[in-house]
Design an enzyme around this catalytic site. Structure first.
Site, short mmCIF file in Angstrom:
data_model
loop_
_atom_site.label_atom_id
_atom_site.label_comp_id
_atom_site.label_asym_id
_atom_site.label_seq_id
_atom_site.Cartn_x
_atom_site.Cartn_y
_atom_site.Cartn_z
N GLU A 26 54.45 15.80 -69.64
CA GLU A 26 54.03 17.11 -69.13
C GLU A 26 54.92 17.52 -67.96
OE1 GLU A 26 52.40 19.22 -71.09
OE2 GLU A 26 50.69 17.86 -71.13
N THR A 82 57.94 18.00 -68.03
CA THR A 82 59.25 17.35 -68.12
C THR A 82 60.25 18.24 -68.86
OG1 THR A 82 58.34 16.20 -70.03
CG2 THR A 82 58.52 14.94 -68.00
N ASP A 83 59.75 19.21 -69.67
CA ASP A 83 60.70 19.93 -70.54
C ASP A 83 61.61 20.88 -69.79
OD1 ASP A 83 58.76 21.93 -70.16
OD2 ASP A 83 58.73 22.56 -72.25
N ALA A 127 43.62 28.31 -73.84
CA ALA A 127 43.09 26.94 -73.79
C ALA A 127 44.21 25.92 -73.64
CB ALA A 127 42.26 26.65 -75.05
N LEU A 145 46.84 25.55 -75.54
CA LEU A 145 47.24 25.00 -76.84
C LEU A 145 48.39 25.81 -77.45
CD1 LEU A 145 43.63 24.27 -78.16
CD2 LEU A 145 45.23 22.66 -77.12
N SER A 146 49.07 26.58 -76.62
CA SER A 146 50.28 27.29 -77.04
C SER A 146 50.06 28.35 -78.10
CB SER A 146 51.31 26.31 -77.59
OG SER A 146 52.02 25.79 -76.57
N SER A 147 49.04 29.16 -77.91
CA SER A 147 48.83 30.22 -78.88
C SER A 147 49.98 31.24 -78.83
CB SER A 147 47.48 30.91 -78.64
OG SER A 147 47.42 31.38 -77.32
N ASP A 151 56.98 24.10 -76.61
CA ASP A 151 55.96 24.71 -77.47
C ASP A 151 56.55 25.36 -78.71
OD1 ASP A 151 54.40 23.91 -75.38
OD2 ASP A 151 54.23 25.89 -74.48
#
Ligand code: GLA
Length: 379
Positions: free
Chosen positions: A35, A37-38, A119, A121-123, A168
């Site tokens: 997390e 890190t990207d 949430a 979750l990359s919507s 993502d």
């Protein structure tokens, strides 16, 4: 046909009194480890969800879109991508395709999803990747998944102005069923690793939006820390490349809170590679331990957790889960839990009880297995 596929099709028919020409979908994701890190040149280990966003599209007289969240058809303009409306994402993808030489003409679009929005979750990545796939197909072109990921990333990052990394969009485009993906953003290398286990998603109910300040503040802190580290180690290009053996010297060099931020990135980088190894050895207990350590690092060093997530992680761990951690950008969103399938019911009951006692409401909990990346569907 899945529910969002049916819904996107019927939304399209109701709004535009005609059939869509193309249907495409892309998944949301959870990140097993890696997390923040990207954007620091480190590795990430996400898996796609089975919940997806569907984009139905056909050529039209002007750019128009409807969604299951906003059924009134809205007009938009690819030249204006920062209006604050949800259609900014579609406008940005169209603009990005036009800029890369695809002859994209106006389209009618309908969007439906069974992914919760806000949430963690990359919507938004699911929407951009599915939209890119649909628009490319309506324009009679074909893009590889990696090119769809790049288009979606540039649309969201450069045009909508969300300072996200590449995780993502990459997982939404390139995921394989029953696999997690080790994506080393330092080298660009992608490796698919078998992910045979069910995970549980426990929503904190605390909504988060990437465009809000905390994420950008962490990015600014990382930029500042990197400049200070480069004064000492001029060859260092990204924080994640700092060797663990230099962490103590780096801690002395950096003022708080930059020291903690760097410690998170460097230790999370090592945990993520270790987690990939645990996956390849099918060692669920080891992966679980790394997830807990990762959560503690988010809580104490990156300071991107929230009370609700911390309580869920502690309760899950005490009830016997292998591991649990806040996944995604943070400050709310969803906790990911790994546990034995047989014991999971009892663990979830304990987590719910504890959560209700503390926060006087019940969290939404669902199970997930690793899904596939972007794809087209026949009508
Ligand atoms: C968001 C961003 C990703 C990544 C995570 C944190 O999901 O979109 O690029 O930075 O936060 O790991």
């Amino acid at each position: 046909m899945s529910a969002p596929l049916r819904e996107a099709t019927s939304l399209f028919q109701a709004a535009f009194a005609s059939d869509p020409a193309v249907l495409a979908s892309a998944p949301g994701r959870v990140n097993l480890l890696g997390e923040h890190t990207d954007y620091n040149g480190g590795p990430v280990l996400p898996m796609a969800l089975q919940r997806r966003t569907v984009v139905a599209a056909a050529p039209g007289p002007e750019w128009q879109a409807v969604s299951d969240l906003s059924e009134m058809a809205a007009s938009f303009d690819p030249a204006a991508t920062r209006t604050g409306q949800w259609t900014d994402y579609l406008a940005a993808v169209a603009a990005e395709l036009i800029a890369s030489g695809v002859a994209v003409s106006p389209m009618r679009i309908a969007v439906a999803s069974n992914l919760p929005v806000g949430a963690g979750l990359s919507s938004s990545a699911a929407l951009c990747v599915a939209a890119a796939r649909a628009m490319v197909q309506v324009s009679d072109r074909r893009f590889k998944p990696s090119a769809l990921a790049e288009t979606a990333f540039r649309a969201e990052h450069d045009r909508v102005g969300v300072r996200c990394g590449r995780m993502d969009q990459t997982i939404a485009a390139e995921a394989m069923a029953e696999h997690a993906m080790l994506f080393d953003t330092g080298s660009g290398r992608v490796e698919q690793l078998p992910m045979p286990w069910t995970v549980w998603l426990i929503e904190t109910g605390v909504s988060r939006r990437l465009t809000e300040g905390a994420y950008n503040q962490r990015r600014a802190e990382c930029d500042e820390a990197l400049l200070l580290l480069q004064e000492r180690w001029p060859g260092l290009r990204k924080i994640a490349a700092l060797p663990a053996a230099r962490l103590d010297s780096a801690m002395e060099l950096l003022p708080p809170p930059l020291d903690r931020r760097v410690r998170h990135v460097v230790t999370e980088t090592a945990r993520t590679f270790a987690a990939a190894q645990a996956l390849s050895q099918s060692d669920r207990a080891a992966l679980g331990r790394l997830m807990i350590a990762g959560h503690m690092s988010l809580k104490n060093d990156y300071q991107s957790s929230c009370l609700e997530a911390d309580s869920i992680v502690t309760a899950a761990q005490e009830a016997g889960a292998d591991g649990a951690r806040l996944t995604g950008a943070g400050w709310g969103g969803t906790v990911l839990m790994l546990a034995d399938e047989v014991r999971a019911g009892e663990i979830i009951r304990a987590v719910r009880l504890d959560f209700r006692r503390r926060f006087s409401r019940s969290p939404v909990v669902w199970r997930a297995r690793a899904g596939v990346g972007v794809r087209g569907h026949s009508l």
